[in-house]
Design a protein around this motif. Sequence first.
Motif, short mmCIF file in Angstrom:
data_model
loop_
_atom_site.label_atom_id
_atom_site.label_comp_id
_atom_site.label_asym_id
_atom_site.label_seq_id
_atom_site.Cartn_x
_atom_site.Cartn_y
_atom_site.Cartn_z
N VAL A 42 43.28 37.99 34.47
CA VAL A 42 43.87 37.42 33.25
C VAL A 42 44.90 36.35 33.62
N THR A 43 45.73 36.67 34.60
CA THR A 43 46.73 35.70 35.06
C THR A 43 46.05 34.47 35.65
N HIS A 97 41.53 41.50 26.22
CA HIS A 97 42.36 41.43 25.03
C HIS A 97 41.89 42.43 23.97
N SER A 126 43.20 33.29 34.89
CA SER A 126 42.54 32.50 33.84
C SER A 126 43.50 31.54 33.15
N SER A 127 44.79 31.84 33.22
CA SER A 127 45.75 30.90 32.62
C SER A 127 45.98 29.70 33.54
N LEU A 128 45.56 29.81 34.79
CA LEU A 128 45.70 28.70 35.74
C LEU A 128 44.39 27.94 35.94
N LYS A 139 40.56 27.09 34.46
CA LYS A 139 39.66 27.12 33.30
C LYS A 139 38.26 27.46 33.78
N ARG A 159 37.35 33.35 31.01
CA ARG A 159 37.69 33.34 29.58
C ARG A 159 37.03 34.52 28.87
N ASP A 175 52.35 40.49 28.67
CA ASP A 175 51.71 39.84 27.54
C ASP A 175 52.15 38.39 27.37
N ASP A 176 53.40 38.13 27.65
CA ASP A 176 53.88 36.74 27.50
C ASP A 176 54.40 36.23 28.84
N ASN A 203 54.78 33.85 32.07
CA ASN A 203 54.71 32.43 32.43
C ASN A 203 54.99 32.37 33.94
N CYS A 262 38.83 37.63 29.81
CA CYS A 262 40.11 37.72 29.10
C CYS A 262 39.92 38.21 27.66
#
Length: 147
Positions: free
Chosen positions: A95-96, A114, A98-100, A102, A107, A44-45, A47, A110
């Motif tokens: 999901v991972t 979620h 999508s954080s890298l 755009k 999105r 979930d968190d 990095n 995700c």
Amino acid sequence: MIITPHMLVGAAIGSQSPNLWIAFCLGVVSHFLIDILPHWDYLDDINFEGSSLKKIALDFILGSGLILIFAWSYNQMIVIMMAAILGALLPDFLVTLSSLVKNKYLRSFCLFHHKVHFFKGLSFWQGLPVTLLVMLAAITFLLRVWG
Ligand SMILES: [Zn+2]
């Protein structure tokens, strides 16, 4: 849910699937069904620093090791099992990603992930029973305990 239970359930699904595509699709569906369950999750968190990457690597190695142990007798089904495991891991990979990257489709994905994901912030010990239960059910299935 962490990686290992998703991998074990994917392997169990693949062990019973008639072909790659059904295995892959059922693997994806299993991901969301497992994520609905109350659980603890370090993903979930996440990095991209060393500690997160170590957790992911250890989790993946644990899942791979357990599959090697409990799915050893399925050597003819290994490709179909791999397809189901890939399907079971794909949602968290996206999901991972999508954080890298755009991207509006990522999105949207995700947001869907979620919505179905259990996000109540359970502690490790609160979430452990369900995680172990899912893993035990998949291992039991792989060992053909019920015939
Ligand atoms: Zn997920």
